[in-house]
Design a protein around this motif. Structure first.
Motif, PDB file in Angstrom:
ATOM      1  N   SER A 464      -0.139   8.977   0.276  1.00  0.00           N
ATOM      2  CA  SER A 464       0.557   8.198  -0.707  1.00  0.00           C
ATOM      3  C   SER A 464       1.635   7.420   0.078  1.00  0.00           C
ATOM      4  CB  SER A 464       1.186   9.035  -1.729  1.00  0.00           C
ATOM      5  OG  SER A 464      -0.095   9.851  -2.485  1.00  0.00           O
ATOM      6  N   LEU A 465       2.368   8.035   0.870  1.00  0.00           N
ATOM      7  CA  LEU A 465       3.530   7.175   1.235  1.00  0.00           C
ATOM      8  C   LEU A 465       2.903   6.174   2.488  1.00  0.00           C
ATOM      9  CD1 LEU A 465       6.070  10.079   2.655  1.00  0.00           C
ATOM     10  CD2 LEU A 465       6.488   8.155   0.982  1.00  0.00           C
ATOM     11  N   LEU A 466       1.909   6.331   3.109  1.00  0.00           N
ATOM     12  CA  LEU A 466       1.199   5.526   3.751  1.00  0.00           C
ATOM     13  C   LEU A 466       0.833   4.206   3.112  1.00  0.00           C
ATOM     14  CD1 LEU A 466       0.122   4.853   6.660  1.00  0.00           C
ATOM     15  CD2 LEU A 466      -1.974   6.140   6.132  1.00  0.00           C
ATOM     16  N   TYR A 467       0.281   4.458   2.025  1.00  0.00           N
ATOM     17  CA  TYR A 467      -0.193   3.278   1.106  1.00  0.00           C
ATOM     18  C   TYR A 467       0.814   2.673   0.489  1.00  0.00           C
ATOM     19  CZ  TYR A 467      -5.021   5.258   1.191  1.00  0.00           C
ATOM     20  OH  TYR A 467      -6.237   5.635   1.476  1.00  0.00           O
ATOM     21  N   LEU A 468       1.855   3.127   0.054  1.00  0.00           N
ATOM     22  CA  LEU A 468       2.970   2.619  -0.353  1.00  0.00           C
ATOM     23  C   LEU A 468       3.764   1.814   0.680  1.00  0.00           C
ATOM     24  CD1 LEU A 468       4.587   5.191  -2.674  1.00  0.00           C
ATOM     25  CD2 LEU A 468       3.628   3.153  -3.475  1.00  0.00           C
ATOM     26  N   SER A 469       4.032   2.324   1.888  1.00  0.00           N
ATOM     27  CA  SER A 469       4.776   1.711   3.115  1.00  0.00           C
ATOM     28  C   SER A 469       3.929   0.533   3.444  1.00  0.00           C
ATOM     29  CB  SER A 469       4.659   2.563   4.234  1.00  0.00           C
ATOM     30  OG  SER A 469       5.553   3.712   3.925  1.00  0.00           O
ATOM     31  N   SER A 471       1.988  -1.268   1.397  1.00  0.00           N
ATOM     32  CA  SER A 471       2.126  -2.415   0.568  1.00  0.00           C
ATOM     33  C   SER A 471       3.460  -2.932   0.473  1.00  0.00           C
ATOM     34  CB  SER A 471       1.794  -1.686  -0.816  1.00  0.00           C
ATOM     35  OG  SER A 471       2.294  -2.801  -2.053  1.00  0.00           O
ATOM     36  N   LEU A 472       4.470  -2.174   0.646  1.00  0.00           N
ATOM     37  CA  LEU A 472       5.578  -2.681   0.548  1.00  0.00           C
ATOM     38  C   LEU A 472       6.110  -3.424   2.131  1.00  0.00           C
ATOM     39  CD1 LEU A 472       7.644   0.332  -1.026  1.00  0.00           C
ATOM     40  CD2 LEU A 472       7.102  -1.894  -1.947  1.00  0.00           C
ATOM     41  N   GLY A 473       5.609  -3.242   3.156  1.00  0.00           N
ATOM     42  CA  GLY A 473       6.023  -3.713   4.405  1.00  0.00           C
ATOM     43  C   GLY A 473       5.568  -4.998   4.864  1.00  0.00           C
ATOM     44  N   THR A 474       4.772  -5.725   4.101  1.00  0.00           N
ATOM     45  CA  THR A 474       4.356  -7.161   4.429  1.00  0.00           C
ATOM     46  C   THR A 474       5.333  -8.184   4.401  1.00  0.00           C
ATOM     47  OG1 THR A 474       3.542  -7.555   2.480  1.00  0.00           O
ATOM     48  CG2 THR A 474       1.730  -6.611   3.647  1.00  0.00           C
ATOM     49  N   GLU A 475       5.618  -8.878   5.086  1.00  0.00           N
ATOM     50  CA  GLU A 475       6.436 -10.218   5.211  1.00  0.00           C
ATOM     51  C   GLU A 475       6.048 -11.231   4.126  1.00  0.00           C
ATOM     52  OE1 GLU A 475       6.891 -11.655   9.000  1.00  0.00           O
ATOM     53  OE2 GLU A 475       7.512  -9.925  10.199  1.00  0.00           O
ATOM     54  N   ARG A 476       4.936 -11.455   4.208  1.00  0.00           N
ATOM     55  CA  ARG A 476       4.534 -12.547   3.110  1.00  0.00           C
ATOM     56  C   ARG A 476       4.667 -12.064   1.789  1.00  0.00           C
ATOM     57  NH1 ARG A 476      -1.726 -13.834   4.248  1.00  0.00           N
ATOM     58  NH2 ARG A 476      -0.981 -15.660   2.826  1.00  0.00           N
ATOM     59  N   SER A 477       4.576 -10.663   1.502  1.00  0.00           N
ATOM     60  CA  SER A 477       5.277 -10.384   0.011  1.00  0.00           C
ATOM     61  C   SER A 477       6.487 -10.553  -0.191  1.00  0.00           C
ATOM     62  CB  SER A 477       4.783  -9.119  -0.250  1.00  0.00           C
ATOM     63  OG  SER A 477       5.592  -8.015   0.886  1.00  0.00           O
ATOM     64  N   ARG A 496       8.416  -3.892  -7.326  1.00  0.00           N
ATOM     65  CA  ARG A 496       8.387  -3.228  -5.767  1.00  0.00           C
ATOM     66  C   ARG A 496       9.473  -2.437  -5.464  1.00  0.00           C
ATOM     67  NH1 ARG A 496       5.041  -5.842  -2.522  1.00  0.00           N
ATOM     68  NH2 ARG A 496       6.681  -6.253  -0.739  1.00  0.00           N
ATOM     69  N   SER A 497      10.840  -2.728  -6.121  1.00  0.00           N
ATOM     70  CA  SER A 497      12.043  -1.987  -5.823  1.00  0.00           C
ATOM     71  C   SER A 497      11.647  -0.478  -6.293  1.00  0.00           C
ATOM     72  CB  SER A 497      13.327  -2.773  -6.470  1.00  0.00           C
ATOM     73  OG  SER A 497      14.297  -1.683  -6.363  1.00  0.00           O
ATOM     74  N   ARG A 498      11.120  -0.519  -7.324  1.00  0.00           N
ATOM     75  CA  ARG A 498      10.751   0.852  -7.968  1.00  0.00           C
ATOM     76  C   ARG A 498       9.825   1.732  -7.341  1.00  0.00           C
ATOM     77  NH1 ARG A 498      12.704   5.143  -9.747  1.00  0.00           N
ATOM     78  NH2 ARG A 498      10.961   6.549 -10.931  1.00  0.00           N
ATOM     79  N   LEU A 499       8.752   0.991  -6.520  1.00  0.00           N
ATOM     80  CA  LEU A 499       7.769   1.465  -5.736  1.00  0.00           C
ATOM     81  C   LEU A 499       8.687   2.025  -4.364  1.00  0.00           C
ATOM     82  CD1 LEU A 499       4.516  -0.946  -5.754  1.00  0.00           C
ATOM     83  CD2 LEU A 499       4.945   1.415  -6.463  1.00  0.00           C
ATOM     84  N   ARG A 500       9.701   1.353  -3.797  1.00  0.00           N
ATOM     85  CA  ARG A 500      10.425   1.860  -2.824  1.00  0.00           C
ATOM     86  C   ARG A 500      10.994   3.103  -3.252  1.00  0.00           C
ATOM     87  NH1 ARG A 500      10.846  -3.631  -1.471  1.00  0.00           N
ATOM     88  NH2 ARG A 500      12.599  -4.036  -3.028  1.00  0.00           N
ATOM     89  N   THR A 501      11.460   3.115  -4.341  1.00  0.00           N
ATOM     90  CA  THR A 501      12.347   4.351  -4.984  1.00  0.00           C
ATOM     91  C   THR A 501      11.372   5.499  -4.915  1.00  0.00           C
ATOM     92  OG1 THR A 501      13.949   3.223  -6.266  1.00  0.00           O
ATOM     93  CG2 THR A 501      13.670   5.477  -6.860  1.00  0.00           C
ATOM     94  N   LEU A 502      10.336   5.267  -5.301  1.00  0.00           N
ATOM     95  CA  LEU A 502       9.096   6.633  -5.410  1.00  0.00           C
ATOM     96  C   LEU A 502       8.677   6.770  -3.993  1.00  0.00           C
ATOM     97  CD1 LEU A 502       6.725   5.024  -8.307  1.00  0.00           C
ATOM     98  CD2 LEU A 502       8.463   6.996  -8.458  1.00  0.00           C
ATOM     99  N   ALA A 503       8.755   5.865  -3.202  1.00  0.00           N
ATOM    100  CA  ALA A 503       8.446   6.315  -1.647  1.00  0.00           C
ATOM    101  C   ALA A 503       9.569   7.091  -1.111  1.00  0.00           C
ATOM    102  CB  ALA A 503       8.336   4.969  -0.969  1.00  0.00           C
ATOM    103  N   LEU A 692      -6.251  -1.589  -4.845  1.00  0.00           N
ATOM    104  CA  LEU A 692      -6.913  -0.520  -3.820  1.00  0.00           C
ATOM    105  C   LEU A 692      -5.716   0.827  -3.853  1.00  0.00           C
ATOM    106  CD1 LEU A 692      -8.215  -2.604  -1.029  1.00  0.00           C
ATOM    107  CD2 LEU A 692      -9.657  -1.166  -2.251  1.00  0.00           C
ATOM    108  N   LEU A 693      -4.616   0.265  -3.847  1.00  0.00           N
ATOM    109  CA  LEU A 693      -3.680   1.351  -3.750  1.00  0.00           C
ATOM    110  C   LEU A 693      -3.371   2.237  -5.148  1.00  0.00           C
ATOM    111  CD1 LEU A 693      -0.857   2.508  -2.551  1.00  0.00           C
ATOM    112  CD2 LEU A 693       0.561   0.716  -3.440  1.00  0.00           C
TER     113      LEU A 693
END
Length: 716
Positions: A464-469, A471-477, A496-503, A692-693
């Motif tokens: 789960s962490l791998l998928y979240l990371s 998703s959150l780590g792209t520069e374009r986003s 996306r901020s909430r996703l970082r908290t969940l991560a 996908l995520l």
């Protein structure tokens, strides 16, 4: 030497002696085959002719593996005494087995079941042929060792037997007083005139006393001073016995009668077998013949026991091994109810391991699907019970003391009693040591299951962490999220901020599980050390060594009691033997108390603490699993919302692009900004990624749910 036409024997080879005959070990003159010959004395010929020939006629009518075989009826050469030539049983009688100090507290469970099976089968054959034995007792049940080393018991001595249908009665009195039905005892022993007639159920009373004797090593009805010294109280005990009681005793002279409704704690039979046996004993040890079971019900109930299979269940929390008797065709639900009766653990709280693997038992399937168990390889039961350990009676309480003076018979009896207590201590020591091994082995398996649960949960968290990371780590986003003039992009940034908290929460869960793994590894190392200590324990060998030396002295006492007296030197040796015997007994009991009982009790305390750790660990892992599942569920929802926003933005950009194509091109900006085409492509990529995520998070949630449903370890 004496002989018949075909057989030869010496009068020194006496196997047994009764009022009317003696039994000797003999040989066939031609083949050398060993047989038993029953030679009738002059007293036997004073009986009526029909009584004299009754035993021959009965034996000729019978043919069963659990009834002694009659080979021939011959006569001695000189006196022309009748001789029955019968099957020879080299291992003595059931009485001689019970008289051995090893069986002072009854037979082991497996041997008792053999006795039960053989006696029931032999008696069934008698009833099929309309014969009542009238003298059932351990001394009339012979033991033969089969080709595979198994015991075979056979009914013998049909001198009192006669043909009698179920509805017929007889008035003549036969039998041995301790095993006599009270009505027969009243007339034969107490010599009281009464006109009662007796039926076939008198054999059932004798069978009940015999089975109790075999199960416990003692008679069920014991007045103060013994059955032969206090006959009136003996009669009172048997006739005043309350319904359901299976034993009665008078502990002191002129004292009250005490009743027992269960077998004594010293009995070697498991509680599972006792629960099946006690109702049978209660219903055949019934004075009133109208209330006593008939043979049909006796055969039905005993056959029910003998057709059952035993499943060994070790309650890890209680630290007790149980024998559960069920039919092979019973369902798992019936098995679980039987476990409930013995352990008080409700079926819904029963969880099992076998040889380190989880056993998921479906209540509706057949119990035949349960793996084959043994006492050393049982099912391991998890429950919420408190560790209590094995309940047993201290063998030291059953150790008699030698009288100061030299009394060969009394010294022999005392040595026999002490030796019996010593063998009981040896058996208990083995059970206590085996219990420690089962505790440690069961906990080791639980540790393995918990570790496996940690690994699987950790794998889900990391995925789960791998998928979240990702998703959150792209520069374009991030460049899209930085466009403040579009309201939807602001909402997307918040999601996306909430996703970082969940991560971050999942990262803490990962660290938590790693710490739990380290704690479990530490506990597993403790278990390895404890198991090594159990394997290195030598208390059993020390007790056995004492017993071997005591047994040698006991055999000397057994020989000495047959002599009229001892010379001065022999008497001094006898006194020294008494001292040595007492010293060995004291040493044996000391080893049992200090090396076996104290270590076992200490192990129970430690076991209780470890079980609490297991409980807390299991509860903690469930909470972590729930947190991971909740994070994945929320992340899935956030991803779906984010995906929906990105789809809307993508659609909006398409519309803006269409309008822009019709309008004039805007002036060139000093700094380039993302074109609608770039934003559109990026939104489409993010949308697909979010889908996908969300799908992966949903899969992870399903895994977490399965982990939470799997029984990982016992509650305590």
């Amino acid at each position: 030497m004496q002989s018949t036409a075909n057989y030869l024997w010496h009068t020194d080879d006496l196997l047994g002696q009764g009022a009317t005959a003696s039994v000797y070990k003999a040989r066939n003159k031609k083949s050398g085959e060993l047989v038993a010959v029953k030679v009738f004395n002059t007293t036997s010929y004073l009986r009526p002719r029909e009584v004299q020939v009754r035993e021959f006629e009965v034996l000729r009518k019978l043919n069963h593996q659990n009834i002694i075989k009659l080979f021939a009826v011959e006569e001695t050469g000189g006196s022309r005494q009748k001789v029955l030539v019968m099957e020879y049983c080299s291992s003595g009688s059931l009485l001689s087995v019970l008289e051995s100090p090893e069986n002072a507290f009854g037979l082991p469970e497996d041997e008792f079941l053999v006795v039960l099976r053989c006696v029931v089968a032999g008696m069934n054959h008698l009833r099929e042929n309309g014969i009542v034995h009238r003298d059932i007792k351990p001394g009339n049940i012979m033991r033969l060792v089969g080709e595979e080393g198994q015991s075979i018991y056979k009914l013998t001595d049909f001198g009192a037997a006669r043909e009698l249908d179920d509805d017929e009665k007889f008035v003549s009195v036969y039998g041995t007083e301790e095993y006599l039905h009270p009505d027969m005892y009243e007339r034969a022993v107490l010599r009281k005139p009464q006109q009662k007639a007796f039926g076939v159920t008198v054999d059932l009373w004798s069978i009940g006393v015999t089975l109790y004797h075999a199960a416990t090593g003692s008679l069920p009805f014991i007045p103060f001073g013994g059955p032969r010294r206090n006959k009136e109280i003996m009669y009172r005990i048997t006739t005043e016995k309350p319904a359901g009681a299976i034993a009665g005793a008078q502990r002191r002279e002129n004292g009250p009668l005490e009743w027992s409704y269960t077998l004594p704690i010293t009995c070697q039979l498991s509680l599972g077998l006792q629960s099946q046996l006690v109702p049978i004993l209660a219903n055949i040890l019934e004075v009133e013949q109208a209330k006593c079971w008939g043979f049909d019900q006796f055969f039905a109930e005993t056959s029910d026991i003998l057709q059952r299979v035993v499943i060994h269940v070790f309650s890890l929390s209680q630290a007790v091994l149980h024998h559960v008797y069920i039919h092979a065709h019973n369902t798992i639900a019936i098995f679980q109810e039987a476990v409930h009766k013995q352990t008080s653990v409700a079926p819904q709280h029963q969880e099992y391991l076998f040889e380190g693997h989880l056993c998921v038992l479906e209540p509706s399937i057949s119990a035949q699907h349960i793996a084959h168990t043994t006492a050393s390889s049982p099912l391991t039961l998890f429950s919420t019970a408190i560790p209590k350990g094995l309940a047993f009676r201290d063998p030291a309480l059953d150790v008699p003391k030698f009288v100061p003076k030299v009394d060969l018979q009394a010294d022999y009896n005392t040595a026999k009693g002490v030796l019996g207590a010593g063998y009981q201590a040896l058996r208990l020591a083995r059970v206590l040591l085996d219990g420690q091994e089962l505790m440690l082995r069961g906990l080791h398996w639980v540790m393995e299951v918990l570790q496996a649960t940690c690994r699987r949960t950790l794998e889900v968290v990391r995925t789960s962490l791998l998928y979240l990371s990702s998703s959150l780590g792209t520069e374009r986003s991030s460049s899209v999220a930085g466009t403040p003039e579009i309201q939807e992009l602001k909402v997307a940034a918040e999601l996306r901020s909430r996703l970082r908290t969940l991560a971050e929460v999942l990262s803490r869960c990962s660290q938590n599980i790693t710490e739990t793994q380290e704690s479990l590894s530490s506990l597993s190392q403790e278990l390895v050390k404890s198991r090594d200590q159990v394997h290195e324990d030598r208390s059993i060998q020390q007790i056995q060594c004492c017993l071997d030396k005591m047994n040698f002295i006991y055999k000397q006492f057994k020989k000495s009691r047959m002599r009229p007296g001892l010379g001065y030197n022999e008497e001094q040796i006898h006194k020294l033997d008494k001292m040595n015997f007492s010293h060995l007994a004291k040493r044996l009991l000391q080893v049992f108390q200090e090396e076996c009982v104290q270590k076992y009790q200490a192990s129970l305390v430690v076991h209780g603490k470890r079980m609490r750790v297991v409980h807390e660990t299991r509860k903690h892992l469930r909470l972590v699993g729930c947190s991971v599942a909740a994070c994945n569920t929320e992340a899935q929802g956030v991803q779906e919302s984010l995906s929906k926003i990105l789809e809307e933005l993508s659609h909006q950009l398409l519309q803006d692009r269409a309008k822009g194509a019709q309008a004039s091109p805007p002036p060139t900006a000093p700094y380039p900004s993302p074109t609608p085409k770039d934003l559109l492509l990026h939104m489409q990529e993010l949308c697909e990624g979010m889908k996908l995520l969300a799908s992966d998070l949903l899969d992870n949630n399903r895994i977490i749910e399965r982990l939470n449903r799997v029984p990982a370890a016992p509650d305590v």
